[in-house]
Scaffold this motif. Structure first.
Motif: not given
Lengths: 300, 494, 304
Positions: C202, C238, C266, C271
């Motif tokens: 992320f 993410g 997404w 995510l």
């Protein structure tokens, strides 16, 4: 041809062949035609064969003007001003020649001298505007979004000029200079048709221009018949703007009609006393300019 | 980036529920007369035409057709108002009326937005966020000029012209009316305005507003109708000035037909603007710029960026991103607040656009259309791009006035500028690069009246607008826009 | 896929960003009108994406336990609610949170690497990361060394992220760019590229300790960088905006931006996350209003 030598005089004067001015060179008209200029004087008769330019001469002149336009427009304003001032300097040096030609074109001695003075002064006047008119007419526009927005003048491009014949108090030089100067000081190039009745000063002015660092093609001068050429001046699709002083007559109608073909700008100059101060203002420069507005983002 | 880009999914998950703008506060009369001398009057020949919603084909109202005698009545009213009232009124008082129009538009903005969308088919988001607020802003801007004109033209000795005949198009009906009326009034002229045939309603609502704010009768007159009405206005001998926005063909004929008269004219005509994207551009913002340039108002924009010139090294990435972006454009009910692409303004315009799609395909263009479902009623065209286009293609040369983009590639800045300028038009252009010095070099080289750097289709009342070459003559907006409605004593009234 | 990463990217080749254009795009997202069913769906999605966060010097086991209770029982009056995605705490609270959340399917996220400033040695940062993971952290929120980044020491920052990623083991790594200290969008973009290439699962905007924290502008740039990485590799990274997102209206703007930038795939807590503490209750009030049609008072929603 010529001023005729008086009988018994020792020396015959050499008279200039009158040519047209295209792309910085002095060709004769491709058509080989001429018309006769005469000073209509019995005591001191003078005649000259003046080129009667054809539409092909005009076409060639537009090509030359187009070729010169970008370079002239991107020359610095300072340089353009210097060159216009240089025209004035050279003209000053040849004032006797112009005065005598103005007299051949009908002026009295006093009128001729006055017109030469006014013409030189007018060139100086517009030379001074070269790096100032942009400051008068440009704007920074306070738009509401995050953009720096400004408008500047840019030259229209190639300008066709029909030299005016409307002022009985001038004899061919002042109107010519007054029409050329505001057009070229703003970065345009031009093709000008001289007054049919006042060709001598136009041809001599071309010589001055050539001697004044004016790049070839910036000013092109034709002589000939307006009635024959007006349609081509007005209709040529690579001409961006036409300047004339036809006062609401058949010619002015025709010019606008033909100009509409490519949305050519039509600038109708007033029928004016060219000596007047009102013919000196920066709005005359703006007439042959376009306004370009640029939006530039403000950010990081 | 490699040629094989992965693609995203946009149609399988969360979607936006319909969010239609309410129409119940909107008043549209069943029939509208001509607005002459402060009153709505019946047309002399008693003829009306129907105006309908291009998104639904439902009839909205019936609109009077002004004949020659009606136009004559309107011009007479404008002349009388000019001679007796408007030209004699102190400029600061004139200004107050124009300010009132601006305020009135702001107060009724919602109604104007909804009607603009219903009558023209443009998304409510645009009429609400662009057309109507900008129209009000134009009146505000020019109202303030009314008593300051001598400062705009030092030493020139400016004066009003008289009666201005104004003809506006259907793509920005109220906004174009504002662009025309506001400076005309500020400069002391009176007006006869002809709205476009398919989009007269907001001009007529403006007439109501003008009644309500107490503008003296005859200062603004509105005559509705088709081309013949416009021609009658153009040819009327007592009109001092023609201001026209529309096609180059009609603009040319106007210039032709008023030749030999003293009428001043300004013409805002067609365009085929190039949007130039360099490899060093902010690519993601450039994609938005392309979308805004060609799909804003369904491409019914004279200054639309209908040509895209993209530098070869970034073309692949940019076009991929553009196609992906087109997946998220929402086409449909123009009154829905989420609609990005509204209806095509008329059947005739849709036919024209579709004929160009055929031409593009025949020319070997590679067509891609945003995958959207078209409503069963009304006139629609999905956002469309053509790749692999060349300068010699008609799609590159001719104004389509629809959501159709022709994409070409280039290698050098000089090539881009040559291609961009290689057109009879010269209204606008776009330049995308992160390099400031390049922006100024390229924008200076473009033969166009408005150039957007790293943006597109921005408008502001202070910003002059108008074209080079066949895109028109004169400027509207900003201080430069004033000269269209003034004569200068210094140049003998020209 | 992963082998494509772990190479220091040439940040000179990152596409430039035009701030004005970004602002305009963001304004466009905010004009989307989300109503009825799609609002309901969005609100529940927002809840499920929240990393319920407490990162205070005054945090105690008691406070953390109460926050975990909130995570489990968001608003029991409304049946069918999702839980939040994770509870985010300081490293020394990981064990407490892990125990409190056991069996509820809510992750424990721990900030690490000398959060929030990151001003410590690499060894200490790695040790802290390993400890948090050992205590049960499912997710590690690290901070980049902004000073080094601003000084142009990209290799240092890159190596540090890669080392922390390695120290995470199975735990997911969120890389906090602290965009408020990077200041320009161009730097946000470059830092995003760097973090992704170094192995981030992320990328995250902010610590919440620096103003401005998350903005839609920086989030958009980060989403677009994630998109470019996806276009090139097919790999999905993410995104977590954190700090300053406290209303459901703003959270829905973020979802609109997410959907129109990265698409449907997404739209999942796997995510996308919101780092927030007060957002949950605002979303709950909106959901309750949709359920009973009444405007709500905060007094009816638990504050932990």
């Amino acid at each position: 041809m010529a001023a005729k030598p008086a009988h018994g005089q020792a020396r015959a004067p050499i008279n200039k062949t009158c040519k047209i001015f295209i792309g910085g060179k002095f060709p004769r008209t491709e058509s080989g035609r001429y018309y006769l200029f005469s000073n209509n004087s019995e005591s001191a008769p003078y005649t000259a064969n003046i080129c009667r330019s054809s539409r092909k001469d005009f076409r060639n002149a537009v090509v030359a003007a187009r070729a010169a336009q970008n370079g002239w427009a991107t020359a610095s304003a300072y340089l353009r001003g210097q060159i216009l001032y240089r025209i004035a300097e050279i003209l000053e040096g040849r004032r006797e020649q112009f005065a005598s030609e103005l007299k051949l074109q009908g002026a009295s001695t006093r009128q001729a001298n006055s017109e030469v003075d006014a013409s030189i002064d007018r060139l100086v006047y517009f030379a001074g505007w070269s790096d100032k008119y942009q400051q008068i007419f440009s704007t920074v526009n306070p738009v509401s979004s995050s953009h720096f927005n400004f408008s500047v003048l840019e030259p229209s491009g190639v300008v066709a000029v029909l030299s005016p014949e409307c002022d009985p108090m001038q004899f061919g030089l002042l109107a010519l200079v007054s029409n050329i100067a505001p057009v070229i000081v703003g970065g345009n190039t031009c093709v000008l048709l001289a007054e049919e009745t006042h060709p001598l000063t136009a041809i001599s002015l071309a010589e001055v221009l050539q001697a004044s660092d004016v790049p070839g093609g910036v000013v092109n001068i034709l002589t000939g018949s307006k009635s024959e050429l007006v349609d081509f001046f007005a209709s040529h699709k690579d001409v961006n703007c036409i300047v004339h002083s036809e006062a609401n007559n058949a010619n002015s109608t025709r010019i606008q009609q033909l100009a509409s073909e490519n949305l050519k700008r039509v600038v109708q100059r007033p029928v004016a006393q060219w000596h007047g101060e009102t013919m000196q203002n920066p709005y005359l420069i703006k007439d042959t300019q376009e306004v370009k507005t640029t939006w530039h983002p403000i950010g990081s | 980036m490699s040629d094989a880009h992965n693609t995203l999914k946009f149609d399988t998950g969360w979607q936006y529920a319909p969010a239609p703008e309410s129409t119940d506060h909107v008043r549209i009369d069943k029939k509208y007369g001509l607005f002459i001398n402060g009153k709505f009057t019946a047309p002399s020949q008693g003829k009306y035409f129907t105006t309908s919603n291009p998104a639904t084909q439902e009839r909205l109202s019936r609109i009077a057709i002004a004949g020659k005698s009606d136009v004559n009545r309107a011009v007479k009213a404008a002349r009388k108002a000019y001679e007796n009232v408007w030209s004699k009124m102190p400029a600061r008082e004139r200004a107050k009326y124009i300010f009132r129009i601006a305020r009135g538009l702001q107060e009724r903005a919602r109604e104007f937005s909804v009607i603009e969308t219903m009558d023209g088919g443009k998304p409510i988001r645009e009429s609400r966020d662009v057309d109507i607020p900008l129209a009000a802003a134009h009146f505000f801007y020019y109202a303030g000029w009314a008593d300051k004109l001598e400062y705009a033209f030092p030493g020139a000795g400016v004066k009003s012209l008289g009666v201005a005949g104004q003809i506006v198009p259907w793509n920005f009906p109220l906004l174009m009316a504002a662009w025309k009326i506001a400076p005309a009034l500020a400069c002391g002229n009176t007006v006869v305005l002809k709205p476009a045939e398919t989009t007269s309603l907001t001009a007529l609502k403006l007439a109501e507003l003008i009644q309500d704010i107490g503008l003296p009768p005859g200062v603004v007159n509105i005559v509705t109708g088709a081309g013949a009405t416009g021609a009658a206005l153009v040819d009327h001998p007592d009109v001092n000035k023609i201001a026209f926005t529309g096609s180059t063909a009609v603009g040319r004929s106007i210039m032709h037909s008023i030749a030999g008269t003293e009428k001043k004219y300004t013409l805002e005509l067609g365009g085929k603007a190039a949007n130039i994207i360099f490899a060093d551009a902010p690519v993601d913002q450039a994609v938005e710029g392309v979308v805004n340039a060609i799909f804003f108002n369904q491409g019914h924009v004279c200054c639309a960026g209908s040509r895209l010139l993209v530098q070869e090294s970034v073309a692949d990435e940019l076009i991929h991103k553009l196609k992906e972006r087109m997946h998220t454009l929402i086409l449909g009910n123009p009154l829905d607040k989420n609609t990005d692409i509204g209806a095509i303004n008329s059947r005739a315009q849709l036919d024209k656009i579709n004929s160009y799609l055929k031409i593009g395909k025949n020319e070997g263009g590679n067509m891609f259309q945003a995958p959207c479902t078209l409503p069963s009623k009304g006139y629609w065209c999905p956002p469309t791009i053509f790749t692999d286009m060349a300068q010699s293609n008609r799609l590159v040369q001719e104004e389509i006035f629809g959501p159709v983009l022709a994409i070409q590639t280039f290698r050098t800045a000089a090539e881009a500028v040559t291609k961009a300028n290689n057109t009879p038009y010269g209204l606008s252009g776009g330049v995308w690069t992160d390099k400031g010095s390049k922006i100024f070099k390229v924008t200076s080289a473009l033969k166009a009246g408005v150039v957007w750097a790293n943006t597109f289709n921005k408008f502001d009342p202070t910003s002059p607008f108008g074209g080079y070459k066949e895109s028109g003559i004169g400027r509207e907006g900003g201080a430069h826009g004033l000269s269209a409605y003034l004569a200068m004593e210094v140049n003998h009234g020209r | 896929m992963a082998q494509k990463r772990k190479r220091l990217p040439n940040l000179d080749r990152v596409n430039p960003v035009d701030e004005t254009g970004v602002n305009e795009r963001v304004a466009r997202f905010c004009t989307r009108s989300i109503k009825n069913d799609s609002k309901h769906t969005a609100l529940k999605l927002v809840l499920s994406m929240i990393d319920l966060t407490t990162l205070e010097g005054q945090d105690t086991p008691g406070k953390v336990k109460q926050l975990c209770q909130k995570a489990i029982h968001l608003h029991d009056n409304l049946p069918g609610l999702p839980t939040v995605a994770a509870v985010c705490v300081y490293p020394n609270m990981v064990g407490i949170a892990k125990q409190a959340l056991m069996g509820y399917g809510i992750n424990v996220a721990s900030v690490a690497t000398a959060f929030p400033s990151g001003m410590s040695s690499r060894d200490i940062k790695l040790e802290e990361t390993r400890n948090a993971v050992a205590d049960g952290a499912d997710e590690i929120d690290m901070v980049i060394s902004r000073g080094a980044f601003l000084a142009g020491e990209y290799a240092y920052v890159f190596d540090e992220i890669a080392a922390v990623k390695e120290a995470c083991g199975k735990a997911h790594l969120k890389v906090i760019l602290e965009t408020g200290e990077l200041v320009t969008l161009d730097r946000v973009k470059k830092a995003s590229v760097l973090a992704i290439q170094a192995g981030a699962d992320f990328i995250k905007t902010s610590t919440g300790k620096i103003q401005p924290a998350a903005t839609m502008q920086v989030t958009l740039i980060m989403l677009q960088t994630i998109r470019e990485h996806y276009y090139a590799t097919g790999e999905k990274v993410g995104m977590k905006p954190a700090g300053g997102i406290s209303t459901s209206k703003l959270a829905i703007h973020y979802l609109v931006m997410l959907r129109e930038t990265l698409g449907d795939e997404w739209m999942t807590p796997d995510l996308f996350r919101f780092g927030a503490s007060s957002l949950a209750n605002d979303v709950l009030m909106q959901l309750q209003r949709q359920a009973d049609g009444l405007y709500q008072s905060p007094d009816y929603f638990s504050k932990d």
